[in-house]
Design a protein around this motif. Structure first.
Motif, mmCIF file in Angstrom:
data_model
loop_
_atom_site.group_PDB
_atom_site.id
_atom_site.type_symbol
_atom_site.label_atom_id
_atom_site.label_comp_id
_atom_site.label_asym_id
_atom_site.label_seq_id
_atom_site.Cartn_x
_atom_site.Cartn_y
_atom_site.Cartn_z
ATOM 1 N N VAL A 182 0.823 -1.207 0.000
ATOM 2 C CA VAL A 182 0.000 0.000 0.000
ATOM 3 C C VAL A 182 0.858 1.258 0.000
ATOM 4 N N THR A 183 2.069 1.182 0.533
ATOM 5 C CA THR A 183 2.918 2.368 0.616
ATOM 6 C C THR A 183 3.959 2.450 -0.509
ATOM 7 N N VAL A 184 4.544 1.315 -0.895
ATOM 8 C CA VAL A 184 5.593 1.334 -1.918
ATOM 9 C C VAL A 184 5.014 1.702 -3.279
ATOM 10 N N GLY A 185 3.885 1.109 -3.636
ATOM 11 C CA GLY A 185 3.262 1.421 -4.920
ATOM 12 C C GLY A 185 2.947 2.905 -5.069
ATOM 13 N N PRO A 186 2.229 3.504 -4.101
ATOM 14 C CA PRO A 186 1.961 4.945 -4.186
ATOM 15 C C PRO A 186 3.219 5.800 -4.173
ATOM 16 N N ALA A 187 4.285 5.331 -3.511
ATOM 17 C CA ALA A 187 5.528 6.109 -3.494
ATOM 18 C C ALA A 187 6.102 6.222 -4.902
ATOM 19 N N VAL A 188 6.107 5.127 -5.626
ATOM 20 C CA VAL A 188 6.609 5.151 -7.007
ATOM 21 C C VAL A 188 5.694 5.991 -7.888
ATOM 22 N N ALA A 189 4.384 5.800 -7.718
ATOM 23 C CA ALA A 189 3.431 6.568 -8.526
ATOM 24 C C ALA A 189 3.555 8.061 -8.251
ATOM 25 N N ALA A 190 3.718 8.427 -6.967
ATOM 26 C CA ALA A 190 3.847 9.837 -6.620
ATOM 27 C C ALA A 190 5.125 10.437 -7.200
ATOM 28 N N ALA A 191 6.216 9.659 -7.202
ATOM 29 C CA ALA A 191 7.472 10.156 -7.763
ATOM 30 C C ALA A 191 7.326 10.429 -9.255
ATOM 31 N N VAL A 192 6.680 9.505 -9.967
ATOM 32 C CA VAL A 192 6.490 9.677 -11.416
ATOM 33 C C VAL A 192 5.543 10.841 -11.685
ATOM 34 N N TYR A 193 4.445 10.891 -10.933
ATOM 35 C CA TYR A 193 3.483 11.972 -11.156
ATOM 36 C C TYR A 193 4.098 13.331 -10.828
ATOM 37 N N GLY A 194 4.877 13.396 -9.739
ATOM 38 C CA GLY A 194 5.518 14.659 -9.380
ATOM 39 C C GLY A 194 6.435 15.161 -10.475
ATOM 40 N N ALA A 195 7.205 14.254 -11.080
ATOM 41 C CA ALA A 195 8.100 14.647 -12.172
ATOM 42 C C ALA A 195 7.306 15.107 -13.387
ATOM 43 N N PHE A 196 6.250 14.372 -13.714
ATOM 44 C CA PHE A 196 5.394 14.748 -14.845
ATOM 45 C C PHE A 196 4.728 16.112 -14.579
ATOM 46 N N TRP A 197 4.263 16.306 -13.374
ATOM 47 C CA TRP A 197 3.524 17.517 -12.991
ATOM 48 C C TRP A 197 4.415 18.750 -13.088
ATOM 49 N N LEU A 198 5.601 18.675 -12.464
ATOM 50 C CA LEU A 198 6.480 19.853 -12.453
ATOM 51 C C LEU A 198 7.041 20.146 -13.841
#
Length: 410
Positions: free
Chosen positions: A388-404
């Motif tokens: 539950v935590t590792v998956g969202p961590a990877v997704a958040a890292a990718v989304y953060g890079a895409f977002w910025l």
């Protein structure tokens, strides 16, 4: 035997020692986000560091730090964007660090943001640990780290600084440190307009504590300050060192609104618009409070075509999730201070007519909504909790890079 003791950490270990695993996990998530951002930005020929420190609101903060207040931009449509909209604590810290070190103002903002994010993580752990134990505190910190817009926690923005001050003020309330709670609330009020949520929390807890103290005076043998303010059965309060808890409580309540009130009144005096002059400054940015009408129209507008309708469904689902988590906190009898704080943060974020893309980061300080999830993860199997935590961590890292590297945070 407690979870702490099974890991070899005494149940009564100092707070920082208990928080160490959570802080290490938090640092790992943030490091992952920065690495992915650096790689993504390099592939697009952009500077990740510039995205973190020298764009959007970060530029406004560094300009205040360097030149002070008085700068404004007049747009072709007549709107006036004044830097008076930005509260002063972060620029003050940037200026202080720039004065004491060779760092530029932008560098100083980045360092302040990083340190503040760690302080925020520690404060979130402290609150969750106080209410539900160290294991829940660990997951509360990780859940805050893996928010989809968690990359903002590593930017030269004020969200991390505000969350740190808010979390530690709430922890001070829960432990009966009223003067500390008031001072931290005052500093939070110098950081963001939503500092009013921290003030409301301190005042709510103070009033409840006062009522309980008066009731205890009528019950022989009962100590007036033996229960944490806000919820029946909550953790016991620390005894006041001064011997007069009522005075310390009153002092904390008096201190709490000084930061926000002081800056708002100063802006009103500077602009000549009176006590409510800050609202005029916000109006120049098209910011206001309309009870959620503008946001509802924005969501409804997503359903004009099929692709955007998916975004509309996502927005509705996100708001519904926030409300559900808040109701879960009520059912789990979170202290009133946390419920009031979270409620005000949610209301100001969702019911404001500000730029809608900023709402996810404006919701970031509402960390108590994560406590029900953290409590559930604390009781789950390690393999499930890791998933539950590792998956969202990877997704958040990718989304953060895409977002910025795209629209970025407004």
């Amino acid at each position: 035997m407690s979870d702490l003791e099974t890991r070899g950490i005494p149940a009564r270990a100092p707070l920082l020692r208990r928080a160490a695993p959570a802080l290490l996990g938090y640092a790992a998530v943030r490091a992952l986000g920065l690495v992915v951002l650096a790689g993504w930005s390099a592939a697009r020929g952009k500077s990740a560091y510039t995205l973190l420190t020298a764009r959007w609101d970060a530029l406004w903060y560094t300009r205040v730090a360097e030149l002070g207040y008085g700068y404004e931009v007049r747009l072709p449509n007549g709107d006036v964007h004044s830097n008076l909209a930005f509260f002063p604590l972060l620029p003050w810290l940037e200026r202080l660090l720039h004065t004491l070190t060779p760092l530029s103002y932008a560098d100083a903002g980045f360092v302040v943001g990083l340190l503040a994010s760690l302080a925020a993580a520690a404060g979130i752990f402290a609150v969750a640990d106080r209410l539900h134990g160290a294991r829940a505190g660990f997951f509360a910190v990780l859940l805050w780290a893996v928010l989809p817009v968690g990359i903002v926690q590593s930017m030269a923005y004020s969200e991390s600084l505000f969350t740190a001050l808010a979390a530690w003020s709430l922890y001070a309330v829960l432990t009966g440190r009223w003067v500390s709670a008031g001072l931290l609330a005052a500093l939070a009020g110098l950081t963001r307009p939503v500092g009013a949520a921290v003030v409301a929390a301190v005042w709510t807890a103070g009033v409840i504590s006062f009522v309980r103290a008066r009731s205890a005076q009528r019950a022989p043998g009962a100590h007036p300050e033996t229960h944490a303010p806000g919820a029946p059965g909550a953790a016991p309060l620390r005894a006041s060192a001064s011997g007069d808890p009522a005075r310390r409580r009153a002092l904390g309540m008096l201190l709490a609104p000084l930061g926000a009130a002081g800056y708002v009144l100063w802006v009103g005096h500077r602009t000549g618009a009176g006590p409510l002059g800050y609202l005029d400054v916000q109006a120049g940015w098209r910011n206001g409070f309309d009870g959620g009408y503008a946001f509802a129209r924005f969501v409804a507008g997503r359903f004009t075509s099929f692709p955007s309708a998916l975004a509309g469904v996502g927005l509705i689902a996100g708001v519904a999730l926030l409300i559900r988590l808040y109701v879960a906190g009520v059912r789990q009898r979170q202290p009133a201070a946390l419920l009031v704080y979270t409620g005000v943060v949610l209301a100001l974020a969702l019911c404001a007519s500000s730029y809608f893309g900023s709402k996810p980061r404006l919701l970031m300080p509402a960390f108590p909504v994560l406590l029900p999830l953290a409590r559930a993860l604390a009781r789950s199997r390690p393999s499930r909790a890791a998933l539950v935590t590792v998956g969202p961590a990877v997704a958040a890292a990718v989304y953060g890079a895409f977002w910025l590297n795209g629209s970025g945070p407004p």
